[in-house]
Design a protein around this motif. Structure first.
Motif, PDB file in Angstrom:
ATOM      1  N   VAL A 147       0.730  -1.172   0.008  1.00  0.00           N
ATOM      2  CA  VAL A 147      -0.030   0.194   0.051  1.00  0.00           C
ATOM      3  C   VAL A 147       0.853   1.100   0.128  1.00  0.00           C
ATOM      4  O   VAL A 147       0.706   2.259  -0.691  1.00  0.00           O
ATOM      5  CB  VAL A 147      -0.976   0.021   1.433  1.00  0.00           C
ATOM      6  CG1 VAL A 147      -1.538   1.437   1.631  1.00  0.00           C
ATOM      7  CG2 VAL A 147      -2.086  -0.871   1.017  1.00  0.00           C
ATOM      8  N   ARG A 148       1.999   1.263   0.770  1.00  0.00           N
ATOM      9  CA  ARG A 148       2.817   2.399   0.814  1.00  0.00           C
ATOM     10  C   ARG A 148       3.468   2.773  -0.497  1.00  0.00           C
ATOM     11  O   ARG A 148       3.613   3.627  -0.993  1.00  0.00           O
ATOM     12  CB  ARG A 148       3.709   2.148   1.974  1.00  0.00           C
ATOM     13  CG  ARG A 148       3.316   2.634   3.414  1.00  0.00           C
ATOM     14  CD  ARG A 148       4.256   2.697   4.397  1.00  0.00           C
ATOM     15  NE  ARG A 148       5.010   1.345   4.675  1.00  0.00           N
ATOM     16  CZ  ARG A 148       4.636   0.384   5.276  1.00  0.00           C
ATOM     17  NH1 ARG A 148       3.797   0.295   6.001  1.00  0.00           N
ATOM     18  NH2 ARG A 148       5.564  -0.839   5.395  1.00  0.00           N
ATOM     19  N   ASP A 149       3.981   1.577  -0.986  1.00  0.00           N
ATOM     20  CA  ASP A 149       4.463   1.448  -2.291  1.00  0.00           C
ATOM     21  C   ASP A 149       3.745   2.056  -3.557  1.00  0.00           C
ATOM     22  O   ASP A 149       4.155   2.877  -4.206  1.00  0.00           O
ATOM     23  CB  ASP A 149       4.973   0.148  -2.745  1.00  0.00           C
ATOM     24  CG  ASP A 149       6.247  -0.202  -2.086  1.00  0.00           C
ATOM     25  OD1 ASP A 149       6.982   0.623  -1.096  1.00  0.00           O
ATOM     26  OD2 ASP A 149       6.594  -1.523  -1.819  1.00  0.00           O
ATOM     27  N   ILE A 150       2.346   1.935  -3.519  1.00  0.00           N
ATOM     28  CA  ILE A 150       1.600   2.152  -4.488  1.00  0.00           C
ATOM     29  C   ILE A 150       0.956   3.440  -4.358  1.00  0.00           C
ATOM     30  O   ILE A 150       0.856   4.308  -5.326  1.00  0.00           O
ATOM     31  CB  ILE A 150       0.497   0.952  -4.596  1.00  0.00           C
ATOM     32  CG1 ILE A 150       1.111  -0.364  -5.124  1.00  0.00           C
ATOM     33  CG2 ILE A 150      -0.850   1.369  -5.419  1.00  0.00           C
ATOM     34  CD1 ILE A 150       0.128  -1.578  -4.639  1.00  0.00           C
ATOM     35  N   TYR A 151       0.863   3.879  -3.032  1.00  0.00           N
ATOM     36  CA  TYR A 151       0.118   5.109  -2.906  1.00  0.00           C
ATOM     37  C   TYR A 151       0.816   6.279  -2.282  1.00  0.00           C
ATOM     38  O   TYR A 151       0.364   6.962  -1.646  1.00  0.00           O
ATOM     39  CB  TYR A 151      -1.294   4.630  -2.053  1.00  0.00           C
ATOM     40  CG  TYR A 151      -2.387   4.024  -2.679  1.00  0.00           C
ATOM     41  CD1 TYR A 151      -3.213   4.498  -3.716  1.00  0.00           C
ATOM     42  CD2 TYR A 151      -2.371   2.502  -2.346  1.00  0.00           C
ATOM     43  CE1 TYR A 151      -4.273   3.661  -4.228  1.00  0.00           C
ATOM     44  CE2 TYR A 151      -3.310   1.933  -2.935  1.00  0.00           C
ATOM     45  CZ  TYR A 151      -4.273   2.415  -3.958  1.00  0.00           C
ATOM     46  OH  TYR A 151      -5.221   1.639  -4.640  1.00  0.00           O
ATOM     47  N   GLY A 152       2.137   6.361  -2.649  1.00  0.00           N
ATOM     48  CA  GLY A 152       2.858   7.565  -2.442  1.00  0.00           C
ATOM     49  C   GLY A 152       3.580   7.534  -1.143  1.00  0.00           C
ATOM     50  O   GLY A 152       3.735   8.608  -0.499  1.00  0.00           O
TER      51      GLY A 152
END
Length: 298
Positions: A147-152
């Motif tokens: 989630v962190r990698d995908i959403y900034g």
């Protein structure tokens, strides 16, 4: 030879909400095995779910594609709320409906999830022994790190969380739900910002039944959803079909490694959206899924 397919417009209850679906059945089959089919986030039954459900019916299975609560023809408010918990309940209710249908053998029910629908069907399967077989196609199986990698990164995730929590608070105070586009090439607040042609092309996924909206209050539920802890509790035979060019193949690898029952991870070709409607990619994925169901729902 593929089976001729009969379609039935159906409805059933899910926690007090009426859901609407299409049951695809082989014309020649009486009582037999069945599969619940769920597509990607924000979608309705007429999109990728319909293609896979029809394919399953041609292969000899009854197959149910349905609109989750808040989507398409189904009841439920707020509309276009991407609530993993609500969708998991809806999958459970769809299994209940199939188990009671006169043409379905309740001991031979499987589930097929595409993209985000894979996570929802998987979590239900971890808690629902009636699901005897599972197929996940191009699954979107994120965890907190992805989630962190995908959403900034932390900042991007926190911003979306704050927007979603504020929108939820306003809704609970009686104000209308806040929406952004589900997909847009011009609005950076869209849930999917970029040239995602599948959703924007009327010849592909931009069907009249699909409402291109995303409830902003969805963000906290979506961003904190993690299907991975469920993997170890899934004992139903599970096949994952994906590619290195799909959205998050590393999520598939992690989930497959943690599965508690018989499992198979198959790498094919195609990008994420090819698995939705590109004939050659769908045919390969659906053939593999149908073979898996034939072997495990015998």
């Amino acid at each position: 030879m593929t089976e001729a397919v009969h379609t039935e417009h159906v409805s059933f209850d899910s926690d007090g909400t009426t859901l609407v679906g299409t049951l695809y059945s082989p014309e020649s089959r009486g009582r037999g095995p069945a599969v619940v089919v769920l597509g990607s986030w924000t979608t309705v039954k007429e999109q990728m779910a319909a293609g896979y459900a029809r394919w399953m019916a041609e292969a000899g299975f009854h197959a149910l594609a349905f609109d989750p609560a808040g989507y398409g023809e189904s009841g439920g408010r707020p509309r276009q709320l991407e609530s993993p918990a609500r969708k998991i309940r809806d999958v459970h209710s769809a299994v209940t409906f199939l188990g009671r249908h006169a043409r379905v053998d309740p001991r031979r029910i499987g589930a097929l999830g595409i993209c985000a629908g894979a996570g929802y069907t998987a979590v239900n399967a971890a808690n629902d022994p009636r699901v005897r077989s599972l197929a996940l196609v191009a699954p979107w199986l994120h965890d907190a790190a992805l989630v962190r990698d995908i959403y900034g990164g932390e900042d991007g995730v926190r911003q979306k969380m704050d927007l979603g929590l504020a929108a939820r608070d306003r809704y609970e105070l009686g104000q209308p739900a806040d929406y952004v586009p589900a997909v847009s090439t011009t609005d950076p607040q869209a849930a999917m910002f970029g040239p995602f042609d599948y959703y924007l092309d009327a010849q592909r996924g931009a069907v009249p039944a699909w409402d291109n909206r995303f409830a902003v209050m969805s963000w906290p539920q979506w961003l904190t959803f993690d299907p991975h802890p469920a993997a170890a509790r899934i004992t139903a035979p599970t096949m994952i079909v994906t590619s290195r060019d799909a959205a998050i193949p590393q999520g598939s690898e992690k989930f497959h490694a943690d599965l508690g029952g018989p499992k198979n991870l198959v790498w094919t070709e195609g990008n994420q959206f090819d698995f939705y409607d590109r004939d050659s990619t769908v045919d390969e994925a659906a053939t593999l899924a149908a073979r898996h169901f034939a072997e495990t729902l015998a």
